[in-house]
Structure formats: structure tokens, C-alpha cells
Design an enzyme around this catalytic site. Structure first.
Site, short mmCIF file in Angstrom:
data_model
loop_
_atom_site.label_atom_id
_atom_site.label_comp_id
_atom_site.label_asym_id
_atom_site.label_seq_id
_atom_site.Cartn_x
_atom_site.Cartn_y
_atom_site.Cartn_z
N LYS A 90 0.81 -1.22 0.00
CA LYS A 90 0.00 0.00 0.00
C LYS A 90 0.84 1.26 0.00
O LYS A 90 0.48 2.26 -0.60
CB LYS A 90 -0.95 0.01 1.20
CG LYS A 90 -2.10 -0.97 1.03
CD LYS A 90 -3.28 -0.62 1.90
CE LYS A 90 -4.45 -1.53 1.59
NZ LYS A 90 -5.52 -1.43 2.57
N LYS A 117 -4.57 -10.21 -6.72
CA LYS A 117 -5.86 -10.53 -6.09
C LYS A 117 -6.93 -9.53 -6.51
O LYS A 117 -6.62 -8.38 -6.84
CB LYS A 117 -5.72 -10.61 -4.56
CG LYS A 117 -5.57 -9.29 -3.89
CD LYS A 117 -5.64 -9.39 -2.37
CE LYS A 117 -5.46 -7.98 -1.84
NZ LYS A 117 -5.43 -7.81 -0.44
N LYS A 132 -10.60 -3.92 -4.14
CA LYS A 132 -11.38 -2.69 -4.27
C LYS A 132 -10.54 -1.57 -4.85
O LYS A 132 -11.05 -0.64 -5.45
CB LYS A 132 -11.85 -2.22 -2.88
CG LYS A 132 -12.93 -3.04 -2.26
CD LYS A 132 -13.21 -2.56 -0.83
CE LYS A 132 -13.00 -3.71 0.12
NZ LYS A 132 -13.01 -3.40 1.52
P1 TYM Z 1 -10.65 -5.92 3.44
O1 TYM Z 1 -11.64 -4.84 3.63
O2 TYM Z 1 -9.53 -5.70 2.47
O3 TYM Z 1 -11.37 -7.26 3.01
C1 TYM Z 1 -12.45 -7.78 3.74
C2 TYM Z 1 -12.41 -9.30 3.74
O4 TYM Z 1 -12.45 -9.80 2.41
C3 TYM Z 1 -11.33 -10.67 2.20
N1 TYM Z 1 -10.86 -10.49 0.81
C4 TYM Z 1 -10.71 -11.49 -0.07
N2 TYM Z 1 -10.94 -12.81 0.03
C5 TYM Z 1 -10.69 -13.57 -1.06
N3 TYM Z 1 -10.25 -13.06 -2.24
C6 TYM Z 1 -10.00 -11.73 -2.40
N4 TYM Z 1 -9.59 -11.24 -3.56
C7 TYM Z 1 -10.24 -10.89 -1.27
N5 TYM Z 1 -10.11 -9.54 -1.05
C8 TYM Z 1 -10.49 -9.32 0.21
C9 TYM Z 1 -10.28 -10.20 3.20
O5 TYM Z 1 -9.35 -11.21 3.48
C10 TYM Z 1 -11.13 -9.85 4.39
O6 TYM Z 1 -11.45 -11.01 5.14
N6 TYM Z 1 -7.66 -5.53 7.44
C11 TYM Z 1 -8.92 -6.06 6.96
C12 TYM Z 1 -10.13 -5.56 7.74
C13 TYM Z 1 -10.05 -5.75 9.21
C14 TYM Z 1 -10.24 -6.98 9.91
C15 TYM Z 1 -10.12 -6.64 11.30
C16 TYM Z 1 -10.50 -8.28 9.51
C17 TYM Z 1 -9.83 -4.79 10.14
N7 TYM Z 1 -9.86 -5.32 11.39
C18 TYM Z 1 -10.23 -7.62 12.27
C19 TYM Z 1 -10.63 -9.25 10.50
C20 TYM Z 1 -10.49 -8.91 11.85
C21 TYM Z 1 -9.10 -5.64 5.52
O7 TYM Z 1 -8.54 -4.68 5.05
O8 TYM Z 1 -10.03 -6.37 4.85
#
Ligand code: TYM
Length: 333
Positions: free
Chosen positions: A121, A205, A208
Site C-alpha cells: 500500500k 488478487k 477494491k
Molecule cells: P478488506 O476490507 O480488504 O477485506 C475484507 C475481507 O475480504 C477478504 N478479501 C478477499 N478474500 C478472497 N479473495 C479476495 N480477492 C479478497 N479480497 C479481500 C479479506 O481477506 C477480508 O477477510 N484488514 C482487513 C479488515 C479488518 C479486519 C479486522 C478483519 C480490520 N480489522 C479484524 C478481521 C479482523 C481488511 O482490510 O479487509
């Protein structure tokens, strides 16, 4: 003497979250949200729209507010039961930020320096990244540990952050000579779709933040958008193989077969038994129908919910109260 807190550990508590930084896509749904829906029956669940994580990079305030409501609507439309599970946005429970500061003083610079997501990032412009982006994983650890969550269902890209969360929990327990104050939460990374890849590049991957909307299928895409994106999805000239080893050097084919399998709730082997040998043109038509069948009702329900902002806001307010009722005694301890 080491004080033991085992009797205050929950046995089955889930915490997970999604950033409100734009449209949710098929990766978020198949990698995370669908699994949350399925786990609701067996776990006490807390689901969070992590708006404080979102502002580690600049967000337009009105777009952020809109996105918080959209993500909330997409959770409910996907099947999160707000009577059973607490659903809220992170900034409404101040205990997250409070504990994150403590963890800023527990985690080591060296640990955070190894985080691949920060490197991706921040890119070449590290010196100009916010310190929030650097300490992002400490806030994530606070999200999870403020609830003493035992299980965290996420996609594969979050694995490293969860390892760090476990390291923080251990160091905290050691530093203050307590045993089992914080648990070591288990990552739950399930199935076919733990890593859904971009439709434009099978080595990246689905995300967003990808510039091209053609790289992802959004939960709000209608039939025409899904059909167009799949038609344009990168593939190769060969028909689909009939055996798994035929997918080895074909990242894009492997991804589309994986998506098909996940949508059908089967393994890629089983998917190939159905669609192996087909041309991409025929396969993409089948995949379009399947994606529309699964995502169509979610998108429609989301739109319906978004017409009632007062309802969404009341869900978030109620969820935040329930969330803080869990975390406040832990923070007080
Ligand atoms: P974020 O917002 O990027 O993504 C949310 C969830 O979606 C999953 N994900 C994917 N799974 C499969 N293939 C993909 N291409 C893909 N893109 C995203 C992510 O693994 C996630 O489960 N840091 C985290 C948010 C967060 C969080 C937490 C998660 C903040 N605090 C505490 C669990 C526990 C994030 O940026 O997810």
C-alpha cells in the site's frame, strides 16, 4: 505470581471486519462474508465496518459515510442476522482506538516492518505514508482482542496480520505477567475462494483498490455488467482442462474455475468434472448465469435496504452499544 484469566475467556466468539473503501466485490463475499453468515449459528459474532482503518489513506467524508451504509447493507443482504450478531462501525466503539494505543506500545517496529500489506500500500512512497497505515495491524489486533475473539474468518491476504495479532497477544500476556488474558485467536480461512484473483490478471488478487472496474465483480453489478466483465475477463485460447493439473500454469483459467466452484459450493475437481473440455466462450456464459443467480438477490436486497437510511443507522447504533458492552469490562480489566 502469574495471574490467570482463563475463566474470563469466551469459547466461541468471532470478530471480523471489512473496510468501507468502495464497492464490495466477489472476493470479499466468497472469501469472508459468506463464511460469516454460515458461522453465525455456532458462534457469538461481532461484525465490523472498519472505518478507522479506511482513513489510514485519505477518504472523502461524504463518500465514506455512504460507503459505511453500503457495506452494512451488503452484510445484511448477504444474510447477517442483526438480531443475533452485533454489526456496527468501528469508530462508534472507542475501545478499539484505546486498546490500539496500548498495542502501539507492545508491537515492535521490526514486526510491522515485515508486513507485506504495508509495503504494497505504501509503495515507493514510504516516507509519505501515514503513520496510521504503518500501525494499521495494531488497530486490527485491537479490534480482535478487545473482544477476546477466539476465531477470525478472513481471506488469505489477512493471514500475516492475524499472526501479528497472536504475537501481540502473547507479548502482552508476558509483559504483564498474566496468563490467558488475551487468547491467541485462530484464523479461519476457508475453501475454494480464500484468494479470488483479478479478472484482468490472474497473478493479482481481486481488490477494491484496482483502478479497473473490469478487474472485479461487485455485489451491486447487474446482469449486463457481470456478463460484460466475464466476457472481457482474461483467458487463454485453450478449452478448459478436464484434470486439475491442466490448470497449473493457467492462472486465469484456475481463477474462473475456482469462482465457479465456490459459487456452486464444490471443489475445483468437481467443477472440472462438470465444465472441463468447454470453450471459454461457453464456460463464461454458464458462469455469468451462476453469478447472477447468486449475486442478483443480494444486490436487489441491498438497494432496498439503502432506501431506508434510518434503519441502517439504527442497526449500527444498536450494534455499537452491544459491542461496547462486551469490550468495556475487558478494557477495565
Ligand atoms: P478488506 O476490507 O480488504 O477485506 C475484507 C475481507 O475480504 C477478504 N478479501 C478477499 N478474500 C478472497 N479473495 C479476495 N480477492 C479478497 N479480497 C479481500 C479479506 O481477506 C477480508 O477477510 N484488514 C482487513 C479488515 C479488518 C479486519 C479486522 C478483519 C480490520 N480489522 C479484524 C478481521 C479482523 C481488511 O482490510 O479487509
Amino acid at each position: 505470581m502469574t495471574k490467570d484469566y482463563s475463566d474470563k475467556l469466551p469459547t466461541n466468539r468471532i470478530f471480523s471486519g471489512v473496510q468501507p473503501t468502495g464497492n464490495l466485490h466477489l472476493g470479499n463475499y466468497l472469501g469472508a462474508i459468506r463464511n460469516w453468515v454460515r458461522m453465525q449459528q455456532d458462534y457469538e459474532c461481532v461484525f465490523c465496518v472498519v472505518d478507522m482503518h479506511a482513513i489510514t489513506t485519505w477518504q472523502d467524508p461524504s463518500a465514506l459515510r455512504k460507503s459505511i451504509r453500503e457495506v452494512t447493507a451488503s452484510f445484511i443482504a448477504s444474510g447477517i442476522d442483526v438480531k443475533k450478531s452485533a454489526l456496527f462501525n468501528q469508530s462508534r466503539n472507542p475501545n478499539h482506538a484505546e486498546l490500539a494505543w496500548v498495542f502501539n506500545c507492545v508491537a515492535r517496529m521490526g514486526w510491522l516492518n515485515r508486513m507485506t500489506q504495508f509495503k504494497e500500500k505504501a509503495g515507493k512512497n514510504r516516507e509519505n505514508a501515514s503513520t496510521g497505515l504503518f500501525s494499521y495491524p495494531n488497530l486490527m489486533a485491537a479490534d480482535i482482542l478487545a473482544y477476546k475473539a477466539t476465531h477470525v474468518p478472513v481471506g488469505e491476504d489477512q493471514k500475516q496480520h492475524l499472526e501479528l495479532t497472536r504475537d501481540i497477544a502473547n507479548k502482552f500476556n508476558n509483559d504483564w505477567d498474566v496468563s490467558n488474558f488475551f487468547p491467541e485467536p485462530e484464523p479461519v480461512i476457508l475453501g475454494q475462494a480464500a484468494r479470488v484473483m483479478s479478472l484482468r490478471d490472474g497473478s493479482k488478487k481481486m481488490s477494491k483498490s484496482d483502478q479497473s472496474d473490469y478487474s472485479r465483480i461487485n455485489l451491486t453489478d447487474d446482469r449486463d455488467a457481470i456478463a460484460l466483465k466475464l466476457r472481457k475477463a482474461k483467458t487463454d485460447p485453450e478449452p478448459l482442462p478436464t484434470e486439475m493439473d491442466g490448470l497449473e500454469d493457467r492462472a486465469e483459467a484456475r481463477n474462473l474455475v475456482g469462482i465457479y466452484a465456490a459459487l456452486q459450493d464444490m471443489t475445483s475437481e468437481q467443477a472440472l468434472a462438470e465444465v472441463g473440455g468447454k470453450s471459454f466462450k461457453d464456460f463464461k456464459e454458464i458462469l455469468t448465469e451462476l453469478a447472477v443467480e447468486v449475486l442478483g438477490p443480494i444486490g436487489e436486497e441491498m438497494q432496498r435496504l439503502l432506501n431506508d437510511e434510518a434503519y441502517i443507522d439504527s442497526v449500527l447504533k444498536d450494534g455499537a452499544e452491544r459491542a461496547q458492552a462486551i469490550t468495556q469490562p475487558i478494557i477495565d480489566d
